[in-house]
Write a protein that holds these residues in place. Structure first.
Motif, short mmCIF file in Angstrom:
data_model
loop_
_atom_site.label_atom_id
_atom_site.label_comp_id
_atom_site.label_asym_id
_atom_site.label_seq_id
_atom_site.Cartn_x
_atom_site.Cartn_y
_atom_site.Cartn_z
N GLY A 1 0.79 -1.23 0.00
CA GLY A 1 0.00 0.00 0.00
C GLY A 1 0.82 1.27 0.00
N HIS A 2 2.09 1.16 0.39
CA HIS A 2 2.97 2.33 0.32
C HIS A 2 4.29 1.89 -0.33
N ASP A 3 5.33 2.73 -0.26
CA ASP A 3 6.56 2.49 -1.03
C ASP A 3 7.13 1.09 -0.82
N HIS A 4 7.57 0.48 -1.90
CA HIS A 4 7.99 -0.92 -1.86
C HIS A 4 9.03 -1.20 -2.94
N CYS A 5 9.75 -2.28 -2.75
CA CYS A 5 10.73 -2.67 -3.78
C CYS A 5 10.70 -4.18 -4.00
N SER A 6 11.23 -4.57 -5.14
CA SER A 6 11.37 -5.99 -5.48
C SER A 6 12.85 -6.29 -5.65
N ILE A 7 13.30 -7.37 -5.03
CA ILE A 7 14.70 -7.80 -5.12
C ILE A 7 14.71 -9.29 -5.44
N SER A 8 15.48 -9.67 -6.45
CA SER A 8 15.65 -11.09 -6.75
C SER A 8 16.85 -11.61 -5.98
N LEU A 9 16.68 -12.76 -5.32
CA LEU A 9 17.80 -13.35 -4.57
C LEU A 9 18.61 -14.31 -5.44
N GLY B 1 16.02 2.26 3.70
CA GLY B 1 14.92 3.08 3.20
C GLY B 1 13.57 2.69 3.77
N ASP B 2 13.53 1.64 4.60
CA ASP B 2 12.28 1.17 5.20
C ASP B 2 11.22 0.83 4.15
N PHE B 3 11.68 0.24 3.04
CA PHE B 3 10.75 -0.22 2.00
C PHE B 3 10.09 -1.53 2.41
N VAL B 4 8.83 -1.72 2.02
CA VAL B 4 8.29 -3.08 2.00
C VAL B 4 9.07 -3.81 0.91
N HIS C 1 13.87 -3.20 -8.56
CA HIS C 1 13.26 -1.88 -8.75
C HIS C 1 12.40 -1.53 -7.54
N CYS C 2 12.11 -0.24 -7.41
CA CYS C 2 11.24 0.19 -6.32
C CYS C 2 10.26 1.25 -6.80
N SER C 3 9.20 1.40 -6.03
CA SER C 3 8.20 2.43 -6.31
C SER C 3 8.18 3.38 -5.11
N ILE C 4 8.20 4.68 -5.41
CA ILE C 4 8.16 5.70 -4.38
C ILE C 4 7.12 6.74 -4.77
N ARG D 1 13.80 7.53 1.57
CA ARG D 1 13.57 6.44 0.60
C ARG D 1 14.34 6.72 -0.69
N LEU D 2 14.31 7.98 -1.15
CA LEU D 2 15.02 8.33 -2.39
C LEU D 2 16.52 8.10 -2.22
#
Lengths: 236, 236
Positions: free
Chosen positions: A119-127, A147-150, B122-125, B140-141
């Motif tokens: 629902g708020h800022d998030h990132c995707s990381i491949s392991l 960055g406290d990203f989901v 990648h991430c979304s902000i 976050r940035l």
């Protein structure tokens, strides 16, 4: 063409049309099966073995260069850890038209299955460190923590690649409370979907397989009526 | 219900079914228009004004609690900067069943329109500081810059909220080369979609509006045959 996570339910109309209108359909076997309901006589269908991604993309580009309408199919979104980037690279000096058809990527399907953790800022990381050095992956994990990203982890674990996931959760645990919600979603948006909601402290990497996404909450993420939710704002 | 970026083409079958089978359809006016082809007599349709998100979600929960089948519709994915999180929060102590229907979020639609920039991590902000303090967004940035993520900026600019976007690109410019590819996609996946491909150095925030997504490449992102591509691996 991104077919979405699995079932026809989560596939877009554009993806369905791209497959039905294709003369040649190419993809990793299980992804071709994912659109079996759209295949018809008169189409050439190529079910590729796992791994051979460059071969598969080359074949798609070659068929298109020969004047045929090709659907190179992927699970999820065609542009996220998938075939679109390699196909565009291989098509660079070839006179063909390429359209990238988006789809619901695994992170979105996994998130919807457990609530609204993105629902708020998030990132995707491949392991997966097959094509990316572990130190680059670790740098991303540290930045995501900072960055406290989901965080959604793609390719979290496979046979013979099992230490990366505990290493990743250790990095995130250093920056987040032990009770941070974690979702483990296997076969998101597919038949047989399984979800486990746990916390960083209780998380058991042993339940994670090849077709699992792991979603780790930010400091704002919380459990709400049995679902994992990240509110849109901090002050709401 | 996430309706996808705009046209029916990029909508999933599950989203379409959720709307057609609903007795009440609730959403911000333009999002309700996005599924006008699915609406039918006998449905109550509530077109809400912009902003009133809590009111809209409360209304949806109240209608469901009264025993009606409700579709609370959003553009893109229902869980990404959208209505699912607030609806789940409001439904916490109400005895109703809630299903989150995912969709193609703006970042995926924007990416597909310009190539495959989200091919790797990648991430979304969101740059909206209406509900989030600017220092949290800035953190976050900085983390995204440090982690070398491809960055999609949601809500980059609106009337009266115009200094955040240049501030964001300045932060990323400190960590990335001047020729890093940047995609500016307005109305991604909608009729009238417009794409501009530029670089961090040449980027003009003035062309960015309320319905624009900005995708900023990582150090691995490059232009390939006029498209923006992030390869899946560094060594390929």
């Amino acid at each position: 063409v991104g077919l979405g996570p699995g079932t026809a339910e989560h596939r877009t109309a554009a993806a369905a049309r791209a497959v039905s209108e294709a003369e040649v359909v190419i993809g990793y076997g299980p992804y071709v099966e994912q659109c079996a309901d759209l295949l018809h006589e008169g189409q050439e269908v190529v079910r590729s073995p796992i791994g051979d991604e460059v071969v598969r993309a080359k074949q798609a580009v070659a068929e298109a260069a020969a004047g045929r309408r090709v659907a190179l199919v992927c699970s999820g979104d065609s542009g996220v850890y998938a075939m679109a980037s390699i196909a565009l690279e291989l098509a660079e000096d070839v006179d063909i038209e390429v359209e990238v058809v988006p789809g619901v990527t695994a992170a979105l399907a996994a998130a919807a299955a457990v609530g609204a953790p993105l629902g708020h800022d998030h990132c995707s990381i491949s392991l997966s460190d097959l094509l990316t050095p572990w130190d680059a992956i670790e740098r991303r994990l540290r930045a995501a923590a900072e960055g406290d990203f989901v965080v959604t982890l793609y390719n979290p674990r496979s046979r013979g690649r099992d230490w990366q996931l505990p290493a990743a959760t250790t990095i995130l645990s250093q920056a987040r409370p032990a009770d941070t919600p974690v979702a483990v979603v296997t076969d998101a948006g597919r038949r047989g979907q399984e979800t486990v909601l746990t916390t960083l402290a209780e998380f058991d990497p042993g339940i994670v397989g090849m077709t699992t996404c792991v979603v780790i909450g930010s400091s704002a993420t919380r459990m709400v009526g049995g679902r994992m939710v990240t509110p849109r704002g901090y002050q709401s």
